[in-house]
Design a protein around this motif. Structure first.
Motif, PDB file in Angstrom:
ATOM      1  N   ASN A 181       1.020  -1.134   0.056  1.00 40.25           N
ATOM      2  CA  ASN A 181      -0.150   0.031  -0.042  1.00 40.25           C
ATOM      3  C   ASN A 181       1.013   1.296  -0.048  1.00 40.25           C
ATOM      4  OD1 ASN A 181      -2.511  -1.236  -0.093  1.00 40.25           O
ATOM      5  ND2 ASN A 181      -2.137  -1.790   2.128  1.00 40.25           N
ATOM      6  N   TRP A 182       0.944   1.972  -1.018  1.00 33.63           N
ATOM      7  CA  TRP A 182       1.555   3.214  -1.175  1.00 33.63           C
ATOM      8  C   TRP A 182       0.892   3.958  -2.442  1.00 33.63           C
ATOM      9  CZ3 TRP A 182       4.618   6.063  -4.638  1.00 33.63           C
ATOM     10  CH2 TRP A 182       4.778   5.600  -5.702  1.00 33.63           C
ATOM     11  N   PRO A 183       0.958   5.236  -2.501  1.00 34.36           N
ATOM     12  CA  PRO A 183       1.358   6.076  -1.418  1.00 34.36           C
ATOM     13  C   PRO A 183       0.049   6.414  -0.618  1.00 34.36           C
ATOM     14  CG  PRO A 183       0.864   7.273  -3.498  1.00 34.36           C
ATOM     15  CD  PRO A 183       0.678   6.086  -3.864  1.00 34.36           C
ATOM     16  N   GLN A 184      -0.798   5.449  -0.660  1.00 35.44           N
ATOM     17  CA  GLN A 184      -1.876   5.598   0.118  1.00 35.44           C
ATOM     18  C   GLN A 184      -2.746   4.271   0.483  1.00 35.44           C
ATOM     19  OE1 GLN A 184      -4.570   9.100  -0.972  1.00 35.44           O
ATOM     20  NE2 GLN A 184      -6.020   8.484   0.120  1.00 35.44           N
ATOM     21  N   HIS A 185      -3.664   4.178   1.293  1.00 30.42           N
ATOM     22  CA  HIS A 185      -4.276   3.293   1.517  1.00 30.42           C
ATOM     23  C   HIS A 185      -5.735   3.344   0.704  1.00 30.42           C
ATOM     24  CE1 HIS A 185      -2.618   0.369   4.612  1.00 30.42           C
ATOM     25  NE2 HIS A 185      -3.870   0.027   4.722  1.00 30.42           N
ATOM     26  N   HIS A 186      -6.138   1.961   0.467  1.00 26.66           N
ATOM     27  CA  HIS A 186      -5.391   0.901  -0.266  1.00 26.66           C
ATOM     28  C   HIS A 186      -4.983   1.526  -1.633  1.00 26.66           C
ATOM     29  CE1 HIS A 186      -6.052  -2.802   2.261  1.00 26.66           C
ATOM     30  NE2 HIS A 186      -7.220  -2.199   2.736  1.00 26.66           N
ATOM     31  N   ARG A 187      -3.864   0.961  -1.932  1.00 22.38           N
ATOM     32  CA  ARG A 187      -3.120   1.465  -3.212  1.00 22.38           C
ATOM     33  C   ARG A 187      -4.054   1.587  -4.251  1.00 22.38           C
ATOM     34  NH1 ARG A 187       2.337  -1.847  -5.247  1.00 22.38           N
ATOM     35  NH2 ARG A 187       2.660  -0.574  -7.092  1.00 22.38           N
ATOM     36  N   PRO A 188      -3.882   2.949  -5.020  1.00 20.54           N
ATOM     37  CA  PRO A 188      -4.622   3.588  -5.840  1.00 20.54           C
ATOM     38  C   PRO A 188      -4.481   2.432  -7.065  1.00 20.54           C
ATOM     39  CG  PRO A 188      -3.634   5.346  -5.302  1.00 20.54           C
ATOM     40  CD  PRO A 188      -3.004   4.188  -4.589  1.00 20.54           C
ATOM     41  N   SER A 189      -3.241   1.748  -7.323  1.00 18.12           N
ATOM     42  CA  SER A 189      -3.058   1.033  -8.505  1.00 18.12           C
ATOM     43  C   SER A 189      -3.266  -0.386  -8.042  1.00 18.12           C
ATOM     44  CB  SER A 189      -1.494   1.158  -9.061  1.00 18.12           C
ATOM     45  OG  SER A 189      -0.616   1.148  -8.124  1.00 18.12           O
ATOM     46  N   THR A 190      -3.815  -0.832  -7.139  1.00 20.40           N
ATOM     47  CA  THR A 190      -3.804  -2.341  -6.625  1.00 20.40           C
ATOM     48  C   THR A 190      -4.708  -3.328  -7.374  1.00 20.40           C
ATOM     49  OG1 THR A 190      -4.537  -3.792  -4.590  1.00 20.40           O
ATOM     50  CG2 THR A 190      -6.203  -2.087  -5.450  1.00 20.40           C
ATOM     51  N   TYR A 191      -5.292  -2.656  -8.670  1.00 20.75           N
ATOM     52  CA  TYR A 191      -5.925  -3.265  -9.662  1.00 20.75           C
ATOM     53  C   TYR A 191      -5.456  -2.871 -10.959  1.00 20.75           C
ATOM     54  CZ  TYR A 191      -9.470  -7.114 -10.722  1.00 20.75           C
ATOM     55  OH  TYR A 191      -9.950  -8.126 -11.043  1.00 20.75           O
ATOM     56  N   LEU A 192      -4.669  -2.239 -11.095  1.00 14.56           N
ATOM     57  CA  LEU A 192      -3.789  -1.660 -12.468  1.00 14.56           C
ATOM     58  C   LEU A 192      -2.495  -2.375 -12.507  1.00 14.56           C
ATOM     59  CD1 LEU A 192      -4.625   1.909 -11.930  1.00 14.56           C
ATOM     60  CD2 LEU A 192      -5.884   0.150 -13.538  1.00 14.56           C
ATOM     61  N   PRO A 193      -2.001  -2.462 -13.693  1.00 15.00           N
ATOM     62  CA  PRO A 193      -0.762  -2.933 -14.108  1.00 15.00           C
ATOM     63  C   PRO A 193       0.362  -2.156 -13.819  1.00 15.00           C
ATOM     64  CG  PRO A 193      -1.735  -2.327 -16.063  1.00 15.00           C
ATOM     65  CD  PRO A 193      -2.953  -2.001 -15.071  1.00 15.00           C
TER      66      PRO A 193
END
Length: 523
Positions: free
Chosen positions: A116-128
């Motif tokens: 998790n960065w730069p924020q929770h939950h990661r903005p790109s958690t479902y991106l390549p």
């Protein structure tokens, strides 16, 4: 031998719907205790109810002891981490990709290790993200995943390394502020672990209290004795045990001098441990949906057959959430974290990346049981002494990940609280102490107070406190309190306050440099 390779894998997947075609400005949205603004990331608001076998590009990393699978198309998360000695997944392996709309931009999945960065939950958690394999002269191999984050234009990298003969996964984080203005970030590694009624979180022995998010509430630990998350624990409840937590609950340890946290399956006698220097990685957290009807419903939302899990998060540069840290213009921060499987030790009392230790009173009245596990082949000497300096036990051993040393020692009348254990290794031609244990004091330590809300700007007595409060609200990306209210109050009192003048200038220039629209409070 360490090897890495790329492979396409078929995983049953519940597909997400199309992203919103228009920008979504969520200016006062509270998400995980901080701002839920996501622009310019797209937002997804639908998920299919049917699953299909979907090909995903995976990167595998493997040595003698550990095998991991990384999914670059899902934020570079570790989807699977396998203990080859015990033949078990030491992090929660979700066999389906089943997102729910709980992420910052919508879809989020459980399992594995999320970063998790730069924020929770990661903005790109479902991106390549980008991924590459690097081989090193010492035989180790690193898989690097990296991205250019869109909200504040920072660069984040994680290097996953396996070394020959080492039973741990090394993670090297590199964060870089590419802009000419200060930026904030957080980094919490978020491993999930499978749980049942026998599961217990392993926090260091010096943690006697845990906090909620933002330190809004506090509880004694491991035995809770008050009200926490609206649950009455006045009878004295061990909240380190998953079975005892019936509602969604977070807790974060504070002020620990130890470098580890983890969890242990008391039924299978196996667990997972995180190790990192507490000087840069003080964050130690457990999160659970709760062992009740609500939690079980969320388990069904996020998996088909893999059951309940908890998260054992590890944060750098902060011990609470949603606490952020600063990156100055063009500054880079680097850090290392380790994740490792272990077994047969019980509740760990001390740990490094090389050695894991438990010391317990033996069944006999005057004995102690020493349990030591090594993550690589090592020669060590154990010296057990009394506080007086008298030697109780002294012996040398050759350890390896294939075995766990268990030794019961007659303490010859020395009480448990008076014992010292030192572990020595020969390094650079000289014997050195690499681990020291002493039982924690029986002294009852006070429970810290929970945090209090800031005063309104007009009620703050000094410009110093006005500036610091505004800076705090900026740093922690507060969703509803505006830092400029405090800077402007300070400037009304002293129009030449250089700190607040600079803060206001940065407040106005930052979104322009990042290509974002100014919020309503900033125009």
């Amino acid at each position: 031998m360490v090897k890495a390779w790329k492979e396409t894998v078929l995983i049953p997947t519940y597909e997400i719907g199309p992203a919103e075609k228009n920008p979504v400005f969520l200016e006062k949205r509270v998400y995980q205790g901080s701002s839920g603004a996501v622009y310019p990331y797209p937002v997804v608001e639908s998920i299919s109810n049917e699953k299909t076998d979907k090909p995903w590009h995976a990167v595998y990393l493997e040595n003698e002891y550990i095998k991991v699978m990384i999914l670059p198309e899902l934020g570079g998360r570790i989807q699977m981490a396998y203990d080859k000695i015990r033949q078990r997944h030491f992090v929660y392996y979700n066999h389906v990709i089943k997102p729910a709309l709980v992420g910052l931009t919508g879809p989020w999945i459980s399992g594995g290790i999320e970063f998790n960065w730069p924020q929770h939950h990661r903005p790109s958690t479902y991106l390549p993200v980008d991924a590459t394999i690097r081989e090193h002269a010492d035989g180790s191999v690193t898989v690097w995943v990296s991205e250019m984050e869109r909200m504040t234009h920072q660069k984040g990298m994680a290097g996953f390394t396996l070394r020959p003969g080492c039973a741990y996964l090394e993670i090297h984080g590199v964060l870089y502020n590419r802009t000419d203005v200060p930026q904030t970030f957080l980094w919490w590694a978020n491993p999930a672990v499978a749980v049942n009624d026998a599961y217990q979180s392993v926090f260091p022995p010096d943690i006697n209290a845990v906090f909620d998010h933002g330190k809004r509430a506090v509880s004694s630990f491991p035995i809770a004795t008050g009200t926490y998350y609206k649950m009455d624990y006045s009878a004295g409840v061990d909240i380190s045990n998953y079975r005892n937590i019936k509602v969604p609950t977070s807790y974060m340890g504070v002020n620990s001098r130890f470098n580890f946290e983890g969890g242990y399956e008391n039924d299978t006698q196996a667990g997972m441990l995180h190790v990192a220097s507490h000087h840069f990685s003080p964050g130690k957290k457990q999160w659970t949906w709760g062992n009740g009807d609500f939690g079980q419903a969320w388990d069904r939302n996020l998996t088909d057959d893999d059951g309940p899990y908890i998260e054992l998060m590890a944060g750098v540069y902060t011990e609470n959430q949603p606490d952020f840290s600063w990156l100055m213009p063009y500054e880079e921060k680097q850090f290392v974290q380790y994740f490792m499987p272990y077994r047969e030790l019980g509740i760990v009392k001390e740990a490094s990346k090389d050695l894991l230790l438990n010391v317990e009173p033996a069944a006999s009245a005057e004995g102690v049981t020493l349990k030591l596990y090594a993550t690589s082949r090592q020669e060590v000497r154990l010296e057990l002494t009394a506080d007086s300096g008298a030697v109780v036990y002294d012996a040398s051993y050759v350890l390896s990940p294939e075995m766990v040393l268990t030794k019961t020692v007659d303490t010859k009348g020395v009480t448990f609280g008076e014992l010292n254990l030192k572990v020595y290794k020969t390094l650079y031609g000289k014997e050195r102490c690499v681990m020291h244990w002493h039982a924690e004091s029986d002294e009852i330590r006070p429970i810290p107070d929970s945090a209090e809300a800031a005063l309104l700007p007009e009620d703050v007595k000094t410009n110093e406190q006005l500036y610091l409060t505004g800076l705090h609200l900026e740093q922690y990306r507060h969703a509803t309190w505006c830092p400029t209210d405090y800077y402007e109050e300070a400037l009304r009192r002293d129009p030449r306050d250089i700190r607040c003048l600079n803060a206001m200038g940065l407040w106005y220039i930052r979104p322009l440099r990042q290509g974002r629209r100014l919020s309503a409070t900033s125009r």
